[in-house]
Scaffold this motif. Sequence first.
Motif, mmCIF file in Angstrom:
data_model
loop_
_atom_site.group_PDB
_atom_site.id
_atom_site.type_symbol
_atom_site.label_atom_id
_atom_site.label_comp_id
_atom_site.label_asym_id
_atom_site.label_seq_id
_atom_site.Cartn_x
_atom_site.Cartn_y
_atom_site.Cartn_z
ATOM 1 N N ALA A 1 1.366 -1.139 -0.043
ATOM 2 C CA ALA A 1 -0.229 -0.090 -0.124
ATOM 3 C C ALA A 1 1.312 1.455 -0.323
ATOM 4 O O ALA A 1 0.043 1.821 0.163
ATOM 5 C CB ALA A 1 -0.835 -0.212 1.493
ATOM 6 N N GLY A 2 2.250 0.998 -0.304
ATOM 7 C CA GLY A 2 3.539 2.520 -0.292
ATOM 8 C C GLY A 2 3.256 2.921 -1.564
ATOM 9 O O GLY A 2 3.818 4.092 -1.505
ATOM 10 N N GLY A 3 1.465 3.059 -2.429
ATOM 11 C CA GLY A 3 1.741 3.620 -3.965
ATOM 12 C C GLY A 3 1.829 5.045 -3.354
ATOM 13 O O GLY A 3 0.879 5.980 -2.990
ATOM 14 N N ARG A 4 1.357 5.928 -4.494
ATOM 15 C CA ARG A 4 0.929 7.702 -4.203
ATOM 16 C C ARG A 4 -0.032 7.827 -4.336
ATOM 17 O O ARG A 4 -0.354 8.509 -4.404
ATOM 18 C CB ARG A 4 2.188 8.322 -5.393
ATOM 19 C CG ARG A 4 3.844 8.382 -5.091
ATOM 20 C CD ARG A 4 4.555 9.107 -5.659
ATOM 21 N NE ARG A 4 5.617 8.956 -4.983
ATOM 22 C CZ ARG A 4 6.753 9.290 -5.799
ATOM 23 N NH1 ARG A 4 7.024 10.720 -6.747
ATOM 24 N NH2 ARG A 4 8.219 9.910 -5.251
ATOM 25 N N SER A 5 -1.571 7.062 -5.194
ATOM 26 C CA SER A 5 -1.952 7.532 -5.449
ATOM 27 C C SER A 5 -2.352 8.617 -6.554
ATOM 28 O O SER A 5 -3.253 9.022 -6.271
ATOM 29 C CB SER A 5 -2.925 7.197 -4.752
ATOM 30 O OG SER A 5 -2.788 5.851 -3.553
ATOM 31 N N ALA B 1 3.385 -0.252 4.199
ATOM 32 C CA ALA B 1 2.977 1.588 3.750
ATOM 33 C C ALA B 1 3.995 2.266 4.262
ATOM 34 O O ALA B 1 5.078 1.700 5.191
ATOM 35 C CB ALA B 1 1.601 1.582 4.439
ATOM 36 N N ASN B 2 3.883 3.706 3.740
ATOM 37 C CA ASN B 2 5.209 4.211 4.293
ATOM 38 C C ASN B 2 4.905 5.061 4.932
ATOM 39 O O ASN B 2 5.258 6.677 5.966
ATOM 40 C CB ASN B 2 5.485 5.446 2.877
ATOM 41 C CG ASN B 2 6.532 4.564 2.415
ATOM 42 O OD1 ASN B 2 7.105 3.810 2.772
ATOM 43 N ND2 ASN B 2 6.243 4.026 0.794
ATOM 44 N N ARG B 3 2.930 5.246 5.349
ATOM 45 C CA ARG B 3 2.427 6.093 6.765
ATOM 46 C C ARG B 3 2.210 4.746 7.794
ATOM 47 O O ARG B 3 1.042 5.184 7.786
ATOM 48 C CB ARG B 3 1.403 7.024 6.358
ATOM 49 C CG ARG B 3 1.614 8.453 4.743
ATOM 50 C CD ARG B 3 1.210 9.328 5.160
ATOM 51 N NE ARG B 3 -0.649 8.759 4.023
ATOM 52 C CZ ARG B 3 -0.068 8.051 3.136
ATOM 53 N NH1 ARG B 3 0.398 8.573 2.064
ATOM 54 N NH2 ARG B 3 -1.273 8.264 1.922
ATOM 55 N N PRO B 4 2.624 4.328 8.344
ATOM 56 C CA PRO B 4 2.175 3.422 9.199
ATOM 57 C C PRO B 4 1.235 3.934 10.295
ATOM 58 O O PRO B 4 0.139 3.171 10.169
ATOM 59 C CB PRO B 4 3.470 2.707 10.240
ATOM 60 C CG PRO B 4 4.549 3.475 9.332
ATOM 61 C CD PRO B 4 3.754 4.475 8.504
ATOM 62 N N ALA B 5 0.826 4.602 10.885
ATOM 63 C CA ALA B 5 0.207 5.486 11.447
ATOM 64 C C ALA B 5 -1.360 5.244 10.637
ATOM 65 O O ALA B 5 -2.267 5.149 11.931
ATOM 66 C CB ALA B 5 0.546 6.750 12.204
ATOM 67 N N GLY C 1 -4.154 -3.311 12.942
ATOM 68 C CA GLY C 1 -4.405 -4.230 14.367
ATOM 69 C C GLY C 1 -2.635 -5.562 13.423
ATOM 70 O O GLY C 1 -3.159 -6.157 14.026
ATOM 71 N N LEU C 2 -2.291 -4.715 11.837
ATOM 72 C CA LEU C 2 -1.592 -5.052 11.844
ATOM 73 C C LEU C 2 0.024 -5.162 11.476
ATOM 74 O O LEU C 2 0.092 -4.136 11.595
ATOM 75 C CB LEU C 2 -2.031 -5.937 10.404
ATOM 76 C CG LEU C 2 -3.194 -7.014 10.174
ATOM 77 C CD1 LEU C 2 -3.129 -6.736 8.505
ATOM 78 C CD2 LEU C 2 -2.950 -8.226 10.216
ATOM 79 N N PRO C 3 1.199 -5.420 11.440
ATOM 80 C CA PRO C 3 2.569 -4.774 11.282
ATOM 81 C C PRO C 3 2.434 -4.289 10.271
ATOM 82 O O PRO C 3 2.432 -4.795 9.286
ATOM 83 C CB PRO C 3 3.672 -6.301 11.163
ATOM 84 C CG PRO C 3 2.466 -7.294 12.249
ATOM 85 C CD PRO C 3 1.273 -7.168 11.400
ATOM 86 N N VAL C 4 3.281 -3.247 10.007
ATOM 87 C CA VAL C 4 3.431 -2.274 9.403
ATOM 88 C C VAL C 4 4.570 -2.079 9.284
ATOM 89 O O VAL C 4 5.326 -1.198 9.873
ATOM 90 C CB VAL C 4 2.206 -1.086 9.437
ATOM 91 C CG1 VAL C 4 2.092 -0.221 7.802
ATOM 92 C CG2 VAL C 4 1.025 -1.349 9.454
ATOM 93 N N HIS C 5 5.213 -1.803 8.097
ATOM 94 C CA HIS C 5 6.683 -1.828 7.585
ATOM 95 C C HIS C 5 6.474 -0.751 6.203
ATOM 96 O O HIS C 5 5.991 -1.034 5.184
ATOM 97 C CB HIS C 5 6.761 -2.555 7.200
ATOM 98 C CG HIS C 5 7.309 -3.633 7.920
ATOM 99 N ND1 HIS C 5 8.734 -3.660 9.265
ATOM 100 C CD2 HIS C 5 6.279 -5.075 8.367
ATOM 101 C CE1 HIS C 5 7.845 -4.931 10.361
ATOM 102 N NE2 HIS C 5 6.702 -5.763 9.096
#
Length: 200
Positions: free
Chosen positions: A10-14, A51-55, A61-65
């Motif tokens: 989910a790290g794309g710029r959309s 994903a680049n905005r983990p917050a 409820g999953l690990p985000v990197h």
Amino acid sequence: MVNFSAAIVAGGRSSRMGRDKAFVPLYGKPLIEHVLERIRPLDATHTLLIANRPADYVYLGLPVHPDVLPDKGALGGIYSALTYSPSDCCLVVACDMPFLNTALLQRLINLCDEAPEEPSDVIVPVFDDRPQGLHAVYRRTCLEPILEDLKNNRLKVIGFYDRVRVRYVFPEEYRDLDPEGRSFRNINTPDELRDAESEN
């Protein structure tokens, strides 16, 4: 039983959507929640998000990197998924594919055991004559060739496939589960979102 992880990229710029695709609502629910619904029954040992905005994703409820190497597109997301995956095999899907077919994903995972003497490094379905690289299973053996491409700014997702063992899954092998290839449909633009909404 294959030991595998599942990763949602989910790290794309959309940029074509104009806002973060992962949280665009379809049928009243964010796209990424549709994706999660379809991979949860697979019984992955670990499920993680790239994903680049983990917050923004904490509520799931999953690990985000974040991406290991920033600004390297979808290929960088695959590399990050494999880097953080605790399993040798990792199913990688995109956050904008709300029509994933759980049974088809399971079929791809089962192919990890197809040839144990010479296991495939990539198991990828082909749709419209194109390998669906963000709907595929990767082994950690792909890390080195992917890193080579990233360092040289060669960002085509399937660009490293000629240097690894690839098991292509052709339409005749999944037509019984998804005859129209709906699994591979991305929601990239407001028009595509409207089209998807109108089908319900």
